[in-house]
Design an enzyme around this catalytic site. Structure first.
Site, PDB file in Angstrom:
ATOM      1  CG  HIS A  86      69.337  79.391   8.355  1.00  0.00           C
ATOM      2  ND1 HIS A  86      69.025  80.528   9.086  1.00  0.00           N
ATOM      3  CD2 HIS A  86      68.453  78.443   8.769  1.00  0.00           C
ATOM      4  CE1 HIS A  86      68.007  80.273   9.897  1.00  0.00           C
ATOM      5  NE2 HIS A  86      67.648  79.017   9.719  1.00  0.00           N
ATOM      6  CG  HIS A 142      68.719  73.762  12.466  1.00  0.00           C
ATOM      7  ND1 HIS A 142      67.941  74.611  13.214  1.00  0.00           N
ATOM      8  CD2 HIS A 142      69.851  73.542  13.202  1.00  0.00           C
ATOM      9  CE1 HIS A 142      68.556  74.888  14.358  1.00  0.00           C
ATOM     10  NE2 HIS A 142      69.715  74.261  14.365  1.00  0.00           N
ATOM     11  CG  ASN A 158      65.028  75.020  16.763  1.00  0.00           C
ATOM     12  OD1 ASN A 158      65.112  74.824  15.552  1.00  0.00           O
ATOM     13  ND2 ASN A 158      65.790  75.894  17.380  1.00  0.00           N
ATOM     14  CG  HIS A 159      63.554  79.097  15.948  1.00  0.00           C
ATOM     15  ND1 HIS A 159      63.930  79.465  17.222  1.00  0.00           N
ATOM     16  CD2 HIS A 159      64.702  79.023  15.222  1.00  0.00           C
ATOM     17  CE1 HIS A 159      65.242  79.616  17.269  1.00  0.00           C
ATOM     18  NE2 HIS A 159      65.734  79.337  16.063  1.00  0.00           N
ATOM     19  CG  ASP A 209      65.435  76.895   7.750  1.00  0.00           C
ATOM     20  OD1 ASP A 209      65.904  76.020   6.999  1.00  0.00           O
ATOM     21  OD2 ASP A 209      65.236  76.714   8.958  1.00  0.00           O
ATOM     22  CD  GLU A 267      62.853  76.642  12.788  1.00  0.00           C
ATOM     23  OE1 GLU A 267      62.251  76.093  13.717  1.00  0.00           O
ATOM     24  OE2 GLU A 267      64.094  76.731  12.742  1.00  0.00           O
ATOM     25  CG  ASN A 268      64.069  80.624  11.065  1.00  0.00           C
ATOM     26  OD1 ASN A 268      64.469  79.619  10.483  1.00  0.00           O
ATOM     27  ND2 ASN A 268      64.339  80.852  12.337  1.00  0.00           N
TER      28      ASN A 268
END
Length: 265
Positions: A182, A180, A73-74, A14, A45-46
């Site tokens: 990290h 997810h 999810n983000h 991520d 996603e982050n």
């Protein structure tokens, strides 16, 4: 054009805000050139200040040498994400979100080799979604049937779920890499039927942090239970920035992973 026998793939953890993007900008082009990498997949996603992704992020990632951007999810954190998912087919959302915008798979052709990239999300300690096992099985039978290789980013909290999916699809896909948490795990391996696996790729960002986020803000939020917005940690004077992931070599003919090695640079 003759088809090569071995494909070199990098999958990155991520990317956490500007510090993570800086790590890619500085380190990824050189790594890709030095190691002669054929395909780079990264979880984005982050990207935008720790949550979601914007168009500027996507453009920078392409300049750095990222071929496919996965998420989790983000991905839904930005209001205009539907437009991005429609405009950039290599930007994925998890395939097992029911009836969601965008797609959870992408096929890229490299020297006459078709590689399918799949993005899945877990169901334990996450928002309820469709079964990742059933969705991946369906994709392999239909949409990805003509692919030479398939790699999977499994965005999940529960290690048991990740390991179980990898074993269920051992020999059916080339790579199953978790994202997810990290936190990079030390369990990279080649499963008995040739699938490469790691429970979590880690992250691209500041290691002097709480999973990429500012330590002081996180401490205040968890200890006092008051609301403090998470923000990505800066690299600081200790030069704690890292780009984390795995590098794998895959035999095109047997579809088996020849080597898989994690890195944190």
């Amino acid at each position: 054009m003759s088809q090569k026998n071995v494909l070199k793939i990098v999958m990155l953890g991520d990317i956490i805000g500007a510090p993570g993007i800086e790590q890619l900008y500085v380190k990824l082009p050189e790594l890709r050139k030095r190691e002669k990498i054929d395909l780079v997949v990264a979880n984005g996603e982050n990207s935008d200040n720790g949550f979601g992704i914007i168009e500027d992020n996507i453009k920078i990632y392409r300049q750095c040498g990222i071929d496919v951007i996965t998420s989790g999810n983000h991905i839904w954190s930005k209001n205009d994400v539907t437009k991005l998912l429609d405009s950039y087919p290599f930007l994925l959302r998890p395939a097992n979100y029911p009836e969601a915008d965008g797609k959870g798979h992408y096929i890229i052709e490299l020297d006459n080799i078709k590689v399918g990239v799949v993005n899945l999300i877990g169901r334990y300690f996450m928002t309820p979604v469709d079964c990742p096992f059933h969705i991946l099985n369906k994709l392999l039978k239909v949409e990805l049937k003509g692919c030479d290789l398939v790699v999977v980013d499994f965005h999940a909290e529960y290690a048991t779920e990740k390991i179980t999916l990898a074993n269920d699809f051992d020999g059916k896909v080339a790579l199953v890499c978790g994202t997810h948490t990290h936190v990079q795990t030390a369990d990279e391996q080649i499963l008995p039927k040739g699938t490469g696996y790691i429970t979590d790729l880690g992250m691209c960002g500041s290691i002097d942090s709480v999973i990429g986020m500012d330590k002081d803000v996180t401490l205040k939020r968890l200890i006092t239970q008051s609301f403090s917005a998470f923000i990505p940690a800066k690299e600081g004077e200790n030069r704690s920035g890292r780009m984390q992931g795995v590098m794998a070599e895959v035999d095109i003919n047997t579809k088996a992973v020849l080597s898989i090695k994690r890195f944190s640079i």
